[in-house]
Design a protein around this motif. Structure first.
Motif, PDB file in Angstrom:
ATOM      1  N   UNK A  68       0.825  -1.209   0.000  1.00  0.00           N
ATOM      2  CA  UNK A  68       0.000   0.000   0.000  1.00  0.00           C
ATOM      3  C   UNK A  68       0.858   1.258   0.000  1.00  0.00           C
ATOM      4  N   UNK A  69       1.957   1.231   0.728  1.00  0.00           N
ATOM      5  CA  UNK A  69       2.773   2.430   0.899  1.00  0.00           C
ATOM      6  C   UNK A  69       4.026   2.453   0.035  1.00  0.00           C
ATOM      7  N   UNK A  70       4.448   1.278  -0.448  1.00  0.00           N
ATOM      8  CA  UNK A  70       5.668   1.221  -1.232  1.00  0.00           C
ATOM      9  C   UNK A  70       5.396   0.554  -2.594  1.00  0.00           C
ATOM     10  N   UNK A  71       6.002   1.136  -3.632  1.00  0.00           N
ATOM     11  CA  UNK A  71       5.856   0.602  -4.988  1.00  0.00           C
ATOM     12  C   UNK A  71       7.161  -0.051  -5.429  1.00  0.00           C
ATOM     13  N   UNK A  72       7.044  -1.099  -6.227  1.00  0.00           N
ATOM     14  CA  UNK A  72       8.207  -1.794  -6.782  1.00  0.00           C
ATOM     15  C   UNK A  72       8.079  -1.776  -8.303  1.00  0.00           C
ATOM     16  N   UNK A  73       9.004  -1.082  -8.968  1.00  0.00           N
ATOM     17  CA  UNK A  73       9.022  -1.001 -10.430  1.00  0.00           C
ATOM     18  C   UNK A  73      10.172  -1.850 -10.938  1.00  0.00           C
ATOM     19  N   UNK A  74       9.843  -2.835 -11.793  1.00  0.00           N
ATOM     20  CA  UNK A  74      10.858  -3.740 -12.319  1.00  0.00           C
ATOM     21  C   UNK A  74      10.903  -3.641 -13.842  1.00  0.00           C
ATOM     22  N   UNK A  75      12.080  -3.865 -14.373  1.00  0.00           N
ATOM     23  CA  UNK A  75      12.220  -3.844 -15.825  1.00  0.00           C
ATOM     24  C   UNK A  75      13.612  -4.282 -16.239  1.00  0.00           C
ATOM     25  N   UNK A  76      13.846  -4.267 -17.543  1.00  0.00           N
ATOM     26  CA  UNK A  76      15.153  -4.636 -18.088  1.00  0.00           C
ATOM     27  C   UNK A  76      15.826  -3.393 -18.660  1.00  0.00           C
ATOM     28  N   UNK A  77      17.138  -3.333 -18.490  1.00  0.00           N
ATOM     29  CA  UNK A  77      17.923  -2.246 -19.070  1.00  0.00           C
ATOM     30  C   UNK A  77      19.138  -2.853 -19.767  1.00  0.00           C
ATOM     31  N   UNK A  78      19.683  -2.188 -20.790  1.00  0.00           N
ATOM     32  CA  UNK A  78      20.947  -2.656 -21.369  1.00  0.00           C
ATOM     33  C   UNK A  78      22.049  -2.598 -20.319  1.00  0.00           C
ATOM     34  N   UNK A  79      22.948  -3.543 -20.376  1.00  0.00           N
ATOM     35  CA  UNK A  79      24.011  -3.612 -19.364  1.00  0.00           C
ATOM     36  C   UNK A  79      24.823  -2.327 -19.312  1.00  0.00           C
ATOM     37  N   UNK A  80      25.001  -1.666 -20.439  1.00  0.00           N
ATOM     38  CA  UNK A  80      25.785  -0.440 -20.476  1.00  0.00           C
ATOM     39  C   UNK A  80      25.092   0.724 -19.787  1.00  0.00           C
ATOM     40  N   UNK A  81      23.808   0.573 -19.498  1.00  0.00           N
ATOM     41  CA  UNK A  81      23.057   1.645 -18.849  1.00  0.00           C
ATOM     42  C   UNK A  81      23.016   1.494 -17.322  1.00  0.00           C
ATOM     43  N   UNK A  82      23.706   0.510 -16.778  1.00  0.00           N
ATOM     44  CA  UNK A  82      23.642   0.266 -15.335  1.00  0.00           C
ATOM     45  C   UNK A  82      24.117   1.481 -14.545  1.00  0.00           C
ATOM     46  N   UNK A  83      25.233   2.055 -14.960  1.00  0.00           N
ATOM     47  CA  UNK A  83      25.768   3.204 -14.249  1.00  0.00           C
ATOM     48  C   UNK A  83      24.826   4.392 -14.277  1.00  0.00           C
ATOM     49  N   UNK A  84      24.264   4.679 -15.418  1.00  0.00           N
ATOM     50  CA  UNK A  84      23.340   5.809 -15.522  1.00  0.00           C
ATOM     51  C   UNK A  84      22.073   5.551 -14.722  1.00  0.00           C
ATOM     52  N   UNK A  85      21.608   4.306 -14.716  1.00  0.00           N
ATOM     53  CA  UNK A  85      20.403   3.963 -13.951  1.00  0.00           C
ATOM     54  C   UNK A  85      20.620   4.244 -12.462  1.00  0.00           C
ATOM     55  N   UNK A  86      21.751   3.809 -11.940  1.00  0.00           N
ATOM     56  CA  UNK A  86      22.033   4.021 -10.518  1.00  0.00           C
ATOM     57  C   UNK A  86      22.229   5.503 -10.210  1.00  0.00           C
ATOM     58  N   UNK A  87      22.822   6.228 -11.148  1.00  0.00           N
ATOM     59  CA  UNK A  87      23.025   7.657 -10.946  1.00  0.00           C
ATOM     60  C   UNK A  87      21.692   8.398 -10.888  1.00  0.00           C
ATOM     61  N   UNK A  88      20.753   8.035 -11.782  1.00  0.00           N
ATOM     62  CA  UNK A  88      19.444   8.689 -11.793  1.00  0.00           C
ATOM     63  C   UNK A  88      18.641   8.334 -10.546  1.00  0.00           C
ATOM     64  N   UNK A  89      18.739   7.075 -10.115  1.00  0.00           N
ATOM     65  CA  UNK A  89      18.020   6.672  -8.903  1.00  0.00           C
ATOM     66  C   UNK A  89      18.606   7.356  -7.678  1.00  0.00           C
ATOM     67  N   UNK A  90      19.934   7.524  -7.669  1.00  0.00           N
ATOM     68  CA  UNK A  90      20.605   8.224  -6.584  1.00  0.00           C
ATOM     69  C   UNK A  90      20.335   7.597  -5.226  1.00  0.00           C
ATOM     70  N   UNK A  91      20.311   8.446  -4.221  1.00  0.00           N
ATOM     71  CA  UNK A  91      20.051   7.983  -2.854  1.00  0.00           C
ATOM     72  C   UNK A  91      18.584   8.125  -2.471  1.00  0.00           C
ATOM     73  N   UNK A  92      17.774   8.632  -3.418  1.00  0.00           N
ATOM     74  CA  UNK A  92      16.363   8.866  -3.091  1.00  0.00           C
ATOM     75  C   UNK A  92      15.578   7.562  -3.008  1.00  0.00           C
ATOM     76  N   UNK A  93      15.978   6.585  -3.818  1.00  0.00           N
ATOM     77  CA  UNK A  93      15.227   5.334  -3.885  1.00  0.00           C
ATOM     78  C   UNK A  93      16.183   4.151  -3.733  1.00  0.00           C
ATOM     79  N   UNK A  94      15.619   3.028  -3.403  1.00  0.00           N
ATOM     80  CA  UNK A  94      16.387   1.785  -3.369  1.00  0.00           C
ATOM     81  C   UNK A  94      16.405   1.218  -4.787  1.00  0.00           C
ATOM     82  N   UNK A  95      17.587   1.064  -5.358  1.00  0.00           N
ATOM     83  CA  UNK A  95      17.711   0.545  -6.720  1.00  0.00           C
ATOM     84  C   UNK A  95      18.616  -0.674  -6.728  1.00  0.00           C
TER      85      UNK A  95
END
Length: 711
Positions: free
Chosen positions: A292-319
């Motif tokens: 109810x209070x927490x959402x989980x978004x799952x998906x696939x990303x290209x392996x080369x995008x791992x760094x950018x994904x973590x950078x965009x998620x930052x410390x605001x969310x659990x990634x």
């Protein structure tokens, strides 16, 4: 750059965990990432974010409003082939500077209000004018036959004890109507050769009977709208004048719309494209899993995008980013299906349209696009070999590439490559519009200077030339089929299916080579099939085999090939029996149909299929011969007084009809001879959260900077 796995991008699974009320902010980050394929969970949460739903509703309404304006302006969703040729597709992109999805939608609403204000005004005026035109046109048609009546109809509606009505009827029906209403007063006024106005008078009780009789003839009483003069003559005159005025007004507004459309077409297409992206992004991620209070978004990303994904998620969310543990999709075993992201670049990317015709490869399977990008032009060029026709086809393809956009631009590149290959093959045949280079004064010296010109000549269709052309065609087919067998072996090896590798794939390659060797040996023996097996007669060299192995004779191959073929068949039968036993142990149904099915399939079906597939490639040479024969017919007609009309018209006709047929034959060789040997073609498309766009650049702001463009 993307990591490659057999021509496909390597994917990783990405997960974001966040407070449900902040879903829209996380979606903004994922949209900025762009390369995110959401996993549609079967257990999507029933809990919703009201603010998110309001945002989605705004995006849907905005898209619908923009789409309605575009349809009213008559702007097509995609530019057609003819429009691209003569006018060109709309060009140019609009930049949208974005902080987040909320701001993006607000910006789109403001832009739509500004950009579409003039269009909405003109469309509204045109709609009102068209509606008025239809009303007055109907009135004109209604009063046209009664235009000679100069009388006021107002008082007819005020009668209480009597009924009086005026009807416009065919003159031929008057007598029958009078007979049906012989007890009533009927007065007629001649309106011309074919029409008559009948004034029928009766009591109020007769009104219903009169109406029934007249309806049986499909006639209603003459009634003029209350806002118009009730005199038919005056009403007709006013309606005619108004129709003329409104027709001019509608024509003027149509011209204004055409000018307006030309000036804003790219902008409004960009608005719709951008609004569609906002709507689709929100719809795709509307109900993530979780609590109810927490959402989980799952998906696939290209392996080369791992760094950018973590950078965009930052410390605001659990990634979390993790390897899928999948090197090749095993969807047949019931495991989740991995999406396929083709990673072709440059020239070869344009041939993805051919791959998609059959279907995408599974994740981890070999992508055939790069192979097709080389083989397709070779096939097309061989069948359409003419320097002149190839240059024209190349020009047509480049026209589509330069003036088109989207998939039509990709098809333009494919056509241009086919035309260039046909032009190069035309040098090999020494033909230009059906004339040999030696017959053309300008090109005669070039033909003698270049050694490869006329190497595969079709100037005179002698038996030797025909055999040579067909031999080259079959040789190309053998190479193409061998490639398919090797790719099948490779796929089974990567799947760890060693039983198929050792008892099916390797024997199939050896058996095919043995069958081909026998065919070539028969040619070397001058088709003395029985003699090459039984006699010790000395024959000539074996085509291609003797060039590589000069010591090999017809007798050697004739004696060695059959045992090899039978041994391969026996190994395949044993392998089929083991496979069937293994499937039964797993409780699965065998596709072979038992022992008899395995033997029939291996001994007859496979051997015949190998021969049929190989012979099928002779169409490469046959189509070349047909192309040449048609051009010879046209040129002979021209030389015997047919004139330029025959020469030009004949060449255009051959290019259109033969070009289409060659395309069909080229794609057929891929779809029916090559793909079925090894290709699964049931992959699932990797759907980017933000797709490639034709008219829009998304510029994501980064720390107050101008940001980076996403096209």
């Amino acid at each position: 750059m993307l990591n490659y796995i057999m021509g496909l991008a390597k994917l990783k699974k990405a997960t974001v965990i966040l407070p449900r009320m902040e879903t829209q902010a996380a979606v903004s980050k994922l949209a900025e990432l762009e390369w995110f394929h959401p996993i549609q969970s079967s257990s999507a949460s029933e809990h919703i974010n009201p603010y998110y739903d309001d945002l989605l509703l705004k995006a849907q309404k905005l898209y619908q409003d923009i789409d309605e304006v575009i349809k009213a302006l008559g702007i097509p969703a995609e530019t057609g082939v003819l429009a691209t040729m003569f006018k060109g597709a709309p060009k140019g992109k609009t930049d949208y500077h974005i902080d987040n999805i909320q701001g993006f939608i607000a910006d789109l609403e403001d832009r739509a209000a500004r950009e579409l204000e003039g269009a909405r005004k003109v469309i509204g005026e045109r709609s009102m004018a068209q509606k008025s035109l239809e009303e007055y046109s109907n009135l004109k048609a209604l009063t046209e036959n009664a235009a000679s009546l100069s009388m006021d109809l107002t008082r007819l509606g005020t009668l209480t004890k009597f009924y009086a009505g005026i009807y416009i009827v065919d003159s031929t029906d008057e007598a029958e109507i009078r007979k049906s209403l012989e007890d009533l007063a009927v007065y007629s006024t001649n309106l011309g050769e074919k029409k008559t106005a009948l004034t029928i008078v009766g009591s109020a009780e007769d009104a219903e009977r009169i109406a029934k009789v007249m309806r049986s003839f499909g006639i209603n009483p003459l009634q003029i709208p209350a806002n118009m003069p009730q005199n038919p003559n005056v009403a007709f005159s006013e309606a005619s004048a108004k129709v003329k005025e409104l027709e001019a007004r509608v024509a003027q507004l149509d011209k204004e719309i055409v000018k307006l459309k030309e000036s804003i077409v790219t902008k409004v297409l960009s608005l719709r494209e951008a609004a569609g992206v906002a709507k689709d992004v929100l719809e795709t991620t509307r109900k993530p899993g979780g609590t109810k209070n927490f959402a989980v978004i799952e998906g696939y990303i290209p392996a080369d995008m791992e760094g950018k994904f973590k950078k965009l998620a930052g410390d605001d969310y659990v990634s979390v980013v993790e390897d899928t543990g999948v090197t090749i999709d095993l969807q047949d075993s019931g495991k989740p299906t991995m999406p396929t992201l083709l990673s072709n670049k440059g020239y070869s990317k344009n041939f993805e349209v051919v791959t998609e015709t059959q279907g995408l490869p599974r994740y981890g399977e070999t992508d055939p696009t790069k192979i097709i990008s080389f083989v397709w032009p070779v096939f097309y060029g061989l069948m359409f070999a003419d320097f002149g026709h190839g240059i024209l086809l190349f020009g047509l393809g480049m026209l589509f590439r330069i003036r088109g956009n989207g998939r039509l631009k990709m098809w333009g590149t494919l056509v241009a490559a086919s035309g260039l290959a046909a032009a190069i093959a035309g040098l090999g045949t020494g033909e230009m519009f059906g004339f040999h280079f030696d017959e053309l004064a300008v090109l005669g010296d070039i033909a003698h200077a270049l050694p490869f010109v006329g190497l595969l000549s079709v100037a005179e269709l002698t038996f030797e030339q025909v055999v040579k052309i067909l031999a080259v065609s079959v040789a190309v087919g053998i190479g193409h089929l061998l490639m398919a067998f090797i790719l099948r072996l490779r796929a089974d090896w990567r799947l760890g299916n060693k039983l198929m590798v050792y008892t099916h794939d390797i024997p199939a390659i050896i058996q095919y080579l043995a069958v081909v060797s026998l065919i070539l040996t028969a040619i070397g023996a001058q088709y003395d099939i029985i003699g090459m097996f039984l006699s010790n007669k000395t024959y000539g060299p074996i085509p291609w085999i003797s060039d590589v192995f000069p010591w090999v004779t017809v007798g050697m191959v004739a004696r060695a090939a059959p045992p090899v073929i039978f041994a391969c068949i026996a190994i395949t039968i044993i392998g089929g029996m083991k496979e069937e036993k293994h499937l039964k142990a797993e409780g699965k149904e065998s596709p072979h149909g038992g022992m008899v099915g395995i033997i029939v399939e291996t001994v007859m079906v496979r051997t015949i299929e190998m021969l049929a597939n190989t012979i099928s490639y002779s169409r490469l040479g046959i189509m070349l011969l047909v192309h040449s024969a048609l051009l010879v017919t046209v040129n002979n007609s021209f030389e015997h007084g047919g004139g330029l009309a025959i020469l030009i018209g004949g060449n255009i006709g051959i290019m259109m009809i033969e070009g289409l047929i060659v395309y069909i034959q080229t794609i057929r060789l891929h779809l029916y001879e090559w793909f079925p040997k090894w290709y699964k073609s049931d992959g699932v498309t990797f759907k980017k959260l933000v797709p490639n766009m034709l008219y829009t650049n998304l510029v994501w702001k980064e720390d107050g900077s101008s940001g980076k463009k996403k096209q």
